[in-house]
Each structure stands twice: as structure tokens, then as C-alpha cells.
Design a protein around this motif. Structure first.
Motif, PDB file in Angstrom:
ATOM      1  N   SER A 272      48.588  49.074  39.337  1.00 39.98           N
ATOM      2  CA  SER A 272      47.907  47.791  39.266  1.00 39.98           C
ATOM      3  C   SER A 272      48.261  47.106  37.963  1.00 39.98           C
ATOM      4  O   SER A 272      48.533  47.773  36.955  1.00 39.98           O
ATOM      5  CB  SER A 272      46.393  47.998  39.338  1.00 39.98           C
ATOM      6  OG  SER A 272      45.690  46.819  39.027  1.00 39.98           O
ATOM      7  N   PHE A 273      48.296  45.774  37.980  1.00 44.41           N
ATOM      8  CA  PHE A 273      48.385  45.056  36.708  1.00 44.41           C
ATOM      9  C   PHE A 273      47.499  43.823  36.779  1.00 44.41           C
ATOM     10  O   PHE A 273      47.313  43.223  37.834  1.00 44.41           O
ATOM     11  CB  PHE A 273      49.831  44.700  36.345  1.00 44.41           C
ATOM     12  CG  PHE A 273      50.456  43.611  37.178  1.00 44.41           C
ATOM     13  CD1 PHE A 273      50.484  42.293  36.730  1.00 44.41           C
ATOM     14  CD2 PHE A 273      51.051  43.905  38.393  1.00 44.41           C
ATOM     15  CE1 PHE A 273      51.060  41.293  37.482  1.00 44.41           C
ATOM     16  CE2 PHE A 273      51.642  42.916  39.148  1.00 44.41           C
ATOM     17  CZ  PHE A 273      51.642  41.599  38.697  1.00 44.41           C
ATOM     18  N   GLU A 274      46.931  43.482  35.639  1.00 36.66           N
ATOM     19  CA  GLU A 274      46.019  42.336  35.548  1.00 36.66           C
ATOM     20  C   GLU A 274      46.443  41.460  34.388  1.00 36.66           C
ATOM     21  O   GLU A 274      46.744  41.958  33.286  1.00 36.66           O
ATOM     22  CB  GLU A 274      44.578  42.816  35.335  1.00 36.66           C
ATOM     23  CG  GLU A 274      43.573  41.675  35.239  1.00 36.66           C
ATOM     24  CD  GLU A 274      42.135  42.157  35.091  1.00 36.66           C
ATOM     25  OE1 GLU A 274      41.233  41.283  35.065  1.00 36.66           O
ATOM     26  OE2 GLU A 274      41.915  43.375  34.998  1.00 36.66           O
ATOM     27  N   ILE A 275      46.494  40.148  34.630  1.00 35.10           N
ATOM     28  CA  ILE A 275      46.863  39.178  33.612  1.00 35.10           C
ATOM     29  C   ILE A 275      45.636  38.337  33.286  1.00 35.10           C
ATOM     30  O   ILE A 275      45.054  37.708  34.174  1.00 35.10           O
ATOM     31  CB  ILE A 275      48.018  38.277  34.092  1.00 35.10           C
ATOM     32  CG1 ILE A 275      49.257  39.122  34.401  1.00 35.10           C
ATOM     33  CG2 ILE A 275      48.350  37.218  33.050  1.00 35.10           C
ATOM     34  CD1 ILE A 275      50.408  38.334  34.995  1.00 35.10           C
ATOM     35  N   ILE A 276      45.224  38.334  32.024  1.00 32.10           N
ATOM     36  CA  ILE A 276      44.044  37.599  31.582  1.00 32.10           C
ATOM     37  C   ILE A 276      44.497  36.559  30.559  1.00 32.10           C
ATOM     38  O   ILE A 276      44.967  36.903  29.476  1.00 32.10           O
ATOM     39  CB  ILE A 276      42.991  38.532  30.968  1.00 32.10           C
ATOM     40  CG1 ILE A 276      42.625  39.640  31.967  1.00 32.10           C
ATOM     41  CG2 ILE A 276      41.750  37.748  30.554  1.00 32.10           C
ATOM     42  CD1 ILE A 276      41.812  40.759  31.376  1.00 32.10           C
TER      43      ILE A 276
END
Length: 386
Positions: free
Chosen positions: A338-342
Motif C-alpha cells: 500500500s502507499f498513501e500520499i498526503i
């Protein structure tokens, strides 16, 4: 102009801004500017064992060749050939014992190159060959900006210094050049060179086929890097000894369009079919990925997975930069689960605050600190987990 920029002192101010709140998938991020700095940072060091954060103890190295300690500025001892032309400057700081070594860009007549320089004396330790393309095609933004210590070696990144596909690009596949590689040097050899016990210091090519490797970190014995693709194709890589990551022969990005200096041609995408190492993840469109490090403890404890964190610069109209990116890996660290961009407003995020060994610094509250180009240093907190 180059001389003026090299002698222009950084403008720094001790401030405390209002806290800003950003919502992630499972938590909130609170950011707060603690130092105003109108320059680009090359490296920021804070003592590893001191958990009570005191901003006066930061060592801030700027790309235009200064060190800031206790809010006092001092010009670094750099060779006359040090240049800020073609987005050059100080790119990373390597520590060994009490020595500090800078990776810098250089120019002599029509020759653009990179070198490692001992900061307490200005002594040159390594100097690369000249970049072969025309000066206007050189871009030191991609030269590299991180290093790690692992066992008996120091590893550091050195990109192809290209603005778009050019003669510089193929250096990533040329073993006679250091450019486009992740390099390593034995620590003992560095100390011998510093003490004049050997005449020539050489770096080993650990991996090649890298375009603009920016971030470099490790989890235990495993090495990871992030790098800029061309128009798209930013990568997260698990870096294997003697691995070849394909640039410029393969990429998930495409060459820049003609109005941006390229020819607009696509590039073969499959690394595996062309006998190159596939990235763990390619981001299309790109986000202008920059530094890479381990996640802070609060995220590791929450996710209970192998966790990496990256920063990003500008990005583009399709996918904005100015972000913190969280990568969650499988147990073998061979796949991104998973990857998350904030996104953090318009902050051009460049570096994490680390110790001498480029290990992420956390204060007693688990907060971390990052730099934003021409804005300053920010405190980042992870709160309100759901």
C-alpha cells in the motif's frame, strides 16, 4: 551570478508558526514551521541521543555552501571550482568519525563534474569525469542527495545530471562513469585517503541504471532508493548488488515533450523483459519524489508492517507534489502492499532531519522534522489515529 549566489548568506529566523492540520486515511498530520529559511537545504543533522529537541542544536547545510549552527552562519571550505550553475551546489553530507564530506557539483572551463570534498580542509577525495553533453543539457538537480552507512561501507547516490534524454543519460549504463549509479566506498579507504595513506580513492558501482536517485535508506541489510523518472515514472527500488534498473533503456515514464526540450518519445516499459530490475513501485504521473527514510516509530507501531516514508517536491498538474508518502511493504520487503500520499499545502519538501548516519530523528513525542525549499524547517506530528 554564480559567485554572487555562493557568497550570499542564508536568511534564517527563529519563529513559531500556527499549526496546520491535514487528514490522512487513518490519522491526522499536524505541521508547524519552527525555522524560517529562504534557501535550499543539502542536509540537516541533529544529535541522535538527544530526544529533547532544541532547534539551536541543528546543523543545517545549505546547497549554496553554508553551515548554520545555533542560528549562526559560516561559509564552508569548498574548492574554487564549486558551482551553483545548472542547479548545482552541495548535495549531501557524509559523516565518518568526526569528518564531514560534501558531495558537490563543480565546473572548470567547459567541464561539469561532481566531487567529494573534505570540509575541514577543502581537500578533494574523488572527482568524476566531465559530463559529455552540452552545458545547457546538464541539470545537477538529479545528481543525488543522500547516503547511508551499512557494515564497512558508505553508500551514496549519483544521478545522470540530465534535464532530458541526452548524452548524459547513457552514462547510467557506462561502467567507466560514476553517473547514474549507487556507489559505495569502504570506510577504511576514506580514512586512508584523508590521512594521505593512499593516493587514489575509488568508489565501487553497487547498482546502475539510475536516472536521478534522490532518497536512499535501509531497513536492516536491505537498501532502498527513490528516484525521479522523466515525464512520469518516479520509482521506489529495492537496490540489489550489481542490479541494473534500466535507465535510459526502460522507464515507466516518457521523455519530455518538445516544448520542454525533449523529443516526446515513449520508452519501453517492461524492465523484466529487457533483463533489468523492476521497481517495487513506479508512480505515473510522477510526484517529484525526493528524500526517503524509515517511518517514525508511531507509524511502525500502528501499521505493524515494514514501513518507508518519502517526501516530494513540485509534482505536476496531474498529481501534485508537496507531499509525504507512506509505503507499506510485505514481510519480505519485495512488494509494496500500500502507499498513501498526503499533500501538505504548497511545501516543496526536500529533506528529513536525521543523525550523522542519515537515520530519521524523532523527538521524545515521536515528532519528526523536515525541510521545505525556501520556506524553512517544519515539525511534523502524527496524531488522532482511528
Amino acid at each position: 551570478k554564480d559567485s554572487f549566489k555562493k557568497n550570499k548568506s542564508p536568511k534564517i529566523e527563529n519563529i513559531e508558526s500556527e499549526k496546520k492540520r491535514y487528514v490522512g486515511n487513518s490519522f491526522e498530520i499536524h505541521s508547524k514551521k519552527i525555522i524560517e529559511l529562504k534557501d535550499k537545504v543539502a542536509f540537516i543533522i541533529y544529535p541522535k541521543k538527544q530526544k529533547n529537541f532544541d532547534k539551536e542544536k541543528l546543523k543545517i547545510y545549505t546547497q549554496n555552501g553554508f553551515i548554520i549552527e545555533n542560528f549562526q552562519q559560516k561559509k564552508l571550505d569548498l574548492p574554487k571550482y564549486f558551482t551553483l550553475q545548472r542547479n548545482g551546489g552541495v548535495k549531501t553530507i557524509i559523516s565518518i568519525n568526526k569528518n564531514k564530506i560534501a558531495l558537490i557539483s563543480g565546473k572548470e572551463k567547459n567541464c561539469f563534474f561532481a566531487s567529494l570534498v573534505l570540509l575541514n580542509s577543502g581537500k578533494e577525495l574523488i572527482k568524476t569525469k566531465c559530463l559529455p553533453t552540452k552545458a545547457k543539457n546538464n541539470d545537477f538537480n538529479g545528481i543525488g542527495s543522500n547516503n547511508i552507512h551499512l557494515n564497512d561501507y558508505i553508500y551514496f547516490t549519483l544521478g545522470t545530471s540530465e534535464k532530458h534524454v541526452s548524452k548524459n543519460s547513457m552514462l547510467a549504463q557506462d561502467d567507466d562513469y560514476y553517473f547514474g549509479k549507487i556507489l559505495r566506498i569502504k570506510k577504511d579507504d576514506i580514512l586512508k585517503k584523508i590521512d594521505d595513506k593512499i593516493e587514489i580513492l575509488k568508489a565501487d558501482v553497487f547498482s546502475k541504471g539510475h536516472r536521478a536517485p534522490q532518497g536512499l535508506t535501509r531497513i536492516d541489510q536491505s537498501i532502498f532508493n527513490v528516484e525521479h523518472g522523466p515525464k512520469g515514472g518516479d520509482e521506489l527500488n529495492l537496490v540489489i548488488k550489481n542490479g541494473n534498473y534500466g535507465w535510459p533503456l526502460v522507464s515507466y515514464g516518457t521523455n519530455y515533450l518538445k516544448e520542454n526540450g525533449g523529443d516526446g518519445k515513449s520508452i519501453p516499459t517492461s524492465h523484466e523483459l529487457n533483463n533489468f530490475n523492476e521497481p517495487l513501485l513506479a508512480l505515473v504521473p510522477s510526484i517529484g519524489i525526493s528524500s526517503l527514510n524509515n517511518c517514525p516509530s508511531v507509524l511502525k507501531n500502528y501499521y505493524k508492517k515494514k514501513c518507508l516514508m518519502a517526501l516530494s517536491l513540485y509534482g505536476n498538474n496531474l498529481r501534485k507534489g508537496h507531499s509525504i508518502i507512506i509505503f507499506l511493504l510485505n514481510d519480505l520487503m519485495t512488494k509494496v502492499d500500500s502507499f498513501e500520499i498526503i499533500k501538505l499545502d504548497n511545501l516543496v519538501l526536500r529533506h528529513f532531519v536525521t543523525n550523522d548516519l542519515n537515520e530519521l530523528y524523532e523527538d521524545q513525542n515521536g515528532d519528526i522534522y523536515v525541510s521545505a525549499d525556501k520556506k524553512g524547517i517544519y515539525k511534523i506530528s502524527f496524531l488522532n489515529f482511528r
